[in-house]
Design a protein around this motif. Structure first.
Motif, short mmCIF file in Angstrom:
data_model
loop_
_atom_site.label_atom_id
_atom_site.label_comp_id
_atom_site.label_asym_id
_atom_site.label_seq_id
_atom_site.Cartn_x
_atom_site.Cartn_y
_atom_site.Cartn_z
N VAL A 37 0.84 -1.21 0.00
CA VAL A 37 0.00 0.00 0.00
C VAL A 37 0.87 1.24 0.00
N ASP A 38 1.84 1.30 0.94
CA ASP A 38 2.69 2.48 1.04
C ASP A 38 3.60 2.62 -0.18
N GLY A 39 4.02 1.47 -0.73
CA GLY A 39 4.84 1.50 -1.94
C GLY A 39 4.09 2.13 -3.11
N LYS A 40 2.83 1.69 -3.28
CA LYS A 40 1.99 2.22 -4.37
C LYS A 40 1.70 3.70 -4.15
N LEU A 41 1.51 4.08 -2.88
CA LEU A 41 1.21 5.48 -2.57
C LEU A 41 2.38 6.38 -2.94
N SER A 42 3.58 5.94 -2.59
CA SER A 42 4.73 6.80 -2.90
C SER A 42 5.03 6.84 -4.39
N ALA A 43 4.50 5.81 -5.11
CA ALA A 43 4.66 5.83 -6.57
C ALA A 43 3.52 6.61 -7.24
N GLY A 44 2.51 7.01 -6.44
CA GLY A 44 1.41 7.79 -6.97
C GLY A 44 0.27 6.97 -7.54
N LYS B 116 0.06 12.82 11.70
CA LYS B 116 -0.40 12.57 10.33
C LYS B 116 -0.13 11.14 9.95
N ARG B 117 -0.99 10.60 9.10
CA ARG B 117 -0.76 9.27 8.53
C ARG B 117 0.56 9.30 7.78
N ARG B 118 1.47 8.36 8.15
CA ARG B 118 2.77 8.35 7.49
C ARG B 118 2.84 7.27 6.44
N VAL B 119 3.44 7.60 5.32
CA VAL B 119 3.72 6.59 4.32
C VAL B 119 5.14 6.11 4.59
N PHE B 120 5.26 4.86 5.06
CA PHE B 120 6.57 4.33 5.42
C PHE B 120 7.30 3.85 4.17
N THR B 121 8.63 3.90 4.26
CA THR B 121 9.43 3.46 3.12
C THR B 121 9.51 1.94 3.08
N LYS B 122 9.95 1.44 1.93
CA LYS B 122 10.09 0.00 1.75
C LYS B 122 11.10 -0.56 2.74
N LYS B 123 12.15 0.24 3.01
CA LYS B 123 13.20 -0.16 3.94
C LYS B 123 12.61 -0.45 5.32
N PHE B 124 11.70 0.42 5.74
CA PHE B 124 11.05 0.26 7.04
C PHE B 124 10.31 -1.08 7.12
N TYR B 125 9.56 -1.40 6.06
CA TYR B 125 8.79 -2.64 6.07
C TYR B 125 9.70 -3.86 6.04
N VAL B 126 10.78 -3.77 5.26
CA VAL B 126 11.73 -4.90 5.21
C VAL B 126 12.31 -5.13 6.60
N MET B 127 12.67 -4.02 7.28
CA MET B 127 13.20 -4.10 8.64
C MET B 127 12.18 -4.74 9.58
N LEU B 128 10.94 -4.27 9.49
CA LEU B 128 9.87 -4.75 10.37
C LEU B 128 9.68 -6.26 10.23
N ILE B 129 9.59 -6.72 8.97
CA ILE B 129 9.38 -8.15 8.72
C ILE B 129 10.62 -8.94 9.15
N ALA B 130 11.82 -8.38 8.89
CA ALA B 130 13.06 -9.05 9.29
C ALA B 130 13.12 -9.21 10.80
N VAL B 131 12.74 -8.15 11.54
CA VAL B 131 12.77 -8.22 13.01
C VAL B 131 11.81 -9.30 13.51
N ILE B 132 10.60 -9.34 12.93
CA ILE B 132 9.61 -10.32 13.39
C ILE B 132 10.07 -11.75 13.07
N VAL B 133 10.57 -11.96 11.85
CA VAL B 133 10.98 -13.31 11.46
C VAL B 133 12.20 -13.76 12.27
N LEU B 134 13.16 -12.83 12.49
CA LEU B 134 14.35 -13.14 13.30
C LEU B 134 13.94 -13.50 14.72
N TYR B 135 13.03 -12.71 15.26
CA TYR B 135 12.51 -12.93 16.62
C TYR B 135 11.87 -14.30 16.71
#
Lengths: 79, 151
Positions: A37-44, B116-135
């Motif tokens: 979702v966030d990936g698509k949002l940042s791509a517009g 405000k609603r934040r649009v997280f970067t892909k890096k953030f999500y990769v980190m989040l999933i990595a932390v959960i799977v490692l845990y």
């Protein structure tokens, strides 16, 4: 931060809740969809974001329903 | 807002209607938190009849959520350190979850949103999933430094 970006929900709260508070691996799938979702949002791509937002929501609901079904099965077998 | 009509065409009317449910969101979160507090204040999950984690029951391995209900019981009764012992990642995620919920609720002071609603970067999500799977993996290793993570 655009006005419309606030409109598309990633359901990240529920995804994390079902992963850390529930029990099933479906939560991880929900987080992956939230990431889309966030990936698509940042791509517009707002339509794509909305599509993945609905998918993320469905995975969260599926996980919760599985938890409830498990409780019912376990309860009815053990009681 | 002119923007408004333009967006409803793109995203679809269905979604704009969903946003009118925003006010109910706060009620849902509050009901969830209150029911958790009341339930775990009254009942100890290790003493009453309480279904175990299906993953742990079926495979014998711990999952990232194992120990959460016992940890909530301990938090509600004021034993933060013992709760940290049961499921550290869950406890550490609480402030972050609180932040996300605040972003979701769109609480305004005057005209300004607090979070405000934040649009997280892909890096953030990769980190989040990595932390959960490692845990997930590490808490199943029964050797000293990792055994702290087990419930």
């Amino acid at each position: 931060m655009g006005y419309y970006e606030e409109r598309v929900e990633s359901h990240l709260v529920w995804a994390i809740l079902v992963t850390l508070f529930c029990c099933l691996p479906f939560g991880i799938v929900a987080i992956v969809h939230a990431a889309q979702v966030d990936g698509k949002l940042s791509a517009g791509d707002y339509e794509g974001a909305q599509e993945y937002s609905d998918k993320a929501k469905n995975w969260c609901i599926a996980s919760m329903v599985c938890g409830v079904i498990w409780m019912i099965i376990y309860g009815s077998v053990k009681l | 807002m002119d923007d408004h009509l333009w967006i409803s065409k793109i995203i679809g009317k269905k979604h704009m209607e969903k946003r009118t449910l925003d006010k109910n969101k706060g009620t849902i979160y509050l009901a969830l938190i209150l029911s958790l507090i009341i339930f775990f204040y009254l009942y100890n999950p290790t003493k009453i009849f309480y279904p175990p984690c299906p993953f742990c029951y079926l495979t014998g391995f711990y999952c990232p959520g194992c120990g959460t209900s016992r940890a909530i019981y301990q938090i509600v009764h004021g034993n933060f350190l013992y709760a940290l012992n049961l499921n550290p990642l869950m406890i550490l995620s609480l402030p972050f979850l609180f932040y996300l919920v605040m972003c979701n609720l769109n609480i305004k002071i005057g005209e300004k949103l607090i979070f405000k609603r934040r649009v997280f970067t892909k890096k953030f999500y990769v980190m989040l999933i990595a932390v959960i799977v490692l845990y997930w993996i590490l808490r199943n290793i029964p050797i000293y430094p990792f055994s702290i993570l087990a419930p």
